[in-house]
Design a protein around this motif. Structure first.
Motif, short mmCIF file in Angstrom:
data_model
loop_
_atom_site.label_atom_id
_atom_site.label_comp_id
_atom_site.label_asym_id
_atom_site.label_seq_id
_atom_site.Cartn_x
_atom_site.Cartn_y
_atom_site.Cartn_z
N ILE A 5 0.79 -1.28 -0.04
CA ILE A 5 0.00 0.09 -0.21
C ILE A 5 0.86 1.27 -0.01
CG2 ILE A 5 -1.78 1.34 1.30
CD1 ILE A 5 -2.48 -1.57 2.51
N ILE A 6 0.52 2.38 -0.73
CA ILE A 6 1.41 3.48 -0.78
C ILE A 6 0.23 4.43 -0.80
CG2 ILE A 6 2.43 5.00 -2.24
CD1 ILE A 6 3.91 2.79 -3.72
N ALA A 7 0.26 5.46 0.43
CA ALA A 7 -0.87 6.41 0.75
C ALA A 7 -0.06 7.61 1.09
CB ALA A 7 -1.60 5.78 1.56
N ARG A 16 6.85 -4.44 6.45
CA ARG A 16 7.66 -3.55 6.30
C ARG A 16 7.25 -2.31 5.98
NH1 ARG A 16 11.43 -4.97 2.08
NH2 ARG A 16 12.70 -5.63 3.71
N TRP A 17 7.27 -1.04 6.91
CA TRP A 17 6.86 0.26 6.83
C TRP A 17 7.97 0.84 6.08
CZ3 TRP A 17 4.13 1.30 12.06
CH2 TRP A 17 2.87 0.30 12.24
N THR A 39 -4.67 1.15 14.25
CA THR A 39 -3.79 0.93 13.19
C THR A 39 -3.21 2.15 12.75
OG1 THR A 39 -3.97 0.21 10.77
CG2 THR A 39 -5.91 1.21 11.64
N VAL A 40 -1.90 1.89 12.10
CA VAL A 40 -1.05 2.84 11.62
C VAL A 40 -1.93 3.59 10.55
CG1 VAL A 40 -0.06 1.58 10.02
CG2 VAL A 40 1.16 3.62 10.90
N PHE A 41 -2.86 3.04 9.87
CA PHE A 41 -3.53 3.57 8.75
C PHE A 41 -4.44 4.79 9.24
CE2 PHE A 41 -3.75 -0.81 6.31
CZ PHE A 41 -2.23 -0.67 6.24
N HIS A 59 -5.59 1.71 -2.48
CA HIS A 59 -4.13 2.13 -2.30
C HIS A 59 -3.12 1.15 -2.41
CE1 HIS A 59 -6.42 5.34 -0.41
NE2 HIS A 59 -5.39 6.05 -0.78
N GLN A 60 -3.52 0.07 -2.91
CA GLN A 60 -3.01 -1.21 -3.33
C GLN A 60 -2.05 -0.87 -4.57
OE1 GLN A 60 -4.75 -4.88 -3.39
NE2 GLN A 60 -3.04 -6.09 -3.84
N CYS A 61 -0.58 -1.27 -4.62
CA CYS A 61 -0.07 -1.19 -5.67
C CYS A 61 0.56 -2.88 -5.99
CB CYS A 61 1.14 -0.44 -5.46
SG CYS A 61 0.80 1.34 -5.21
N PRO A 62 -0.39 -3.49 -6.86
CA PRO A 62 -0.01 -4.88 -7.17
C PRO A 62 1.56 -5.30 -7.58
CG PRO A 62 -1.86 -4.22 -7.76
CD PRO A 62 -1.40 -3.13 -7.53
N SER A 63 1.82 -6.36 -7.02
CA SER A 63 3.19 -6.93 -7.59
C SER A 63 2.92 -7.26 -9.05
CB SER A 63 3.75 -8.07 -6.88
OG SER A 63 4.02 -7.48 -5.56
N PHE A 64 4.03 -7.31 -9.98
CA PHE A 64 3.93 -7.81 -11.21
C PHE A 64 4.81 -9.16 -11.34
CE2 PHE A 64 6.88 -4.64 -12.19
CZ PHE A 64 7.75 -5.13 -12.88
N ILE A 65 5.60 -9.09 -10.44
CA ILE A 65 6.93 -10.21 -10.49
C ILE A 65 6.93 -10.60 -8.82
CG2 ILE A 65 9.22 -11.11 -10.75
CD1 ILE A 65 7.73 -10.78 -13.36
N GLU A 66 6.88 -11.84 -8.66
CA GLU A 66 7.24 -12.33 -7.20
C GLU A 66 7.97 -13.59 -7.52
OE1 GLU A 66 4.11 -12.45 -4.36
OE2 GLU A 66 3.27 -10.27 -4.88
#
Length: 178
Positions: free
Chosen positions: A38-40, A77-78, A115-117, A141-148
């Motif tokens: 999440i990026i916000a 991770r924050w 919550t920190v949110f 606010h989710q930024c999905p992965s494209f490779i894991e």
């Protein structure tokens, strides 16, 4: 499934074909298990509150190392960035998105921890009584992965802990034989 061979998967940008969960698409389990980023934007002047919240969680975990166990986390991770105006939250866990977010709301409500949110722009004030609003915010606010990638693919946190206990017991046994 061979857990000793590293694996990587590409995650498609389009989610129309994915199974729909209670709150939207269920992203597939990858070699890194499940997770989200999440990026916000941070509410003005709240960066220090986010840092303090981190210290609060550290202290809570020192008191109860199993506090976050219901979340089945591997890593969390924050990151504060852009001169403390933006926040990145990244979690890797063993359950799907719906279960993780519902468990997080239930856990924080149960133990009376915020919550920190709450320090983020647009986060719903009624999140404890309205899990759907919590999830909606996270999804927006989710930024999905494209490779894991997974060095030990598809292995759960419980399996890793079990293997470490076996290793410790074996080491202790071998030490006693000497």
């Amino acid at each position: 499934m061979d857990i000793t061979t590293p694996q990587m998967v590409a995650i498609p940008k389009e989610t129309d074909h994915l199974e729909q969960g209670k709150y939207g698409p269920i992203f597939p389990r990858t070699p890194a298990c499940y997770g989200f980023t999440i990026i916000a934007d941070i509410k003005p002047g709240r960066a220090e509150a986010i840092r303090n919240h981190g210290h609060t969680l550290v202290n809570a975990l020192e008191s109860d190392p199993h506090l976050l166990a219901p979340l089945k986390l591997h890593y969390l991770r924050w990151v504060l960035f852009d001169d403390d105006t933006r926040f990145l939250y990244q979690g890797i866990f063993d359950t799907d998105f719906d279960k993780y977010t519902e468990d997080a709301v239930a856990l924080f409500s149960k133990v009376g921890v915020s919550t920190v949110f709450e320090n983020l722009v647009g986060f719903p004030e009624d999140w404890k009584s309205n899990p759907e609003a919590f999830v909606r915010y996270v999804r927006e606010h989710q930024c999905p992965s494209f490779i894991e990638y997974g060095e030990y693919p598809y292995v759960t946190a419980a399996e890793i802990k079990k293997a470490l206990r076996v290793k410790s017991a074996l080491s202790e046994m071998l030490d006693q034989m000497q």
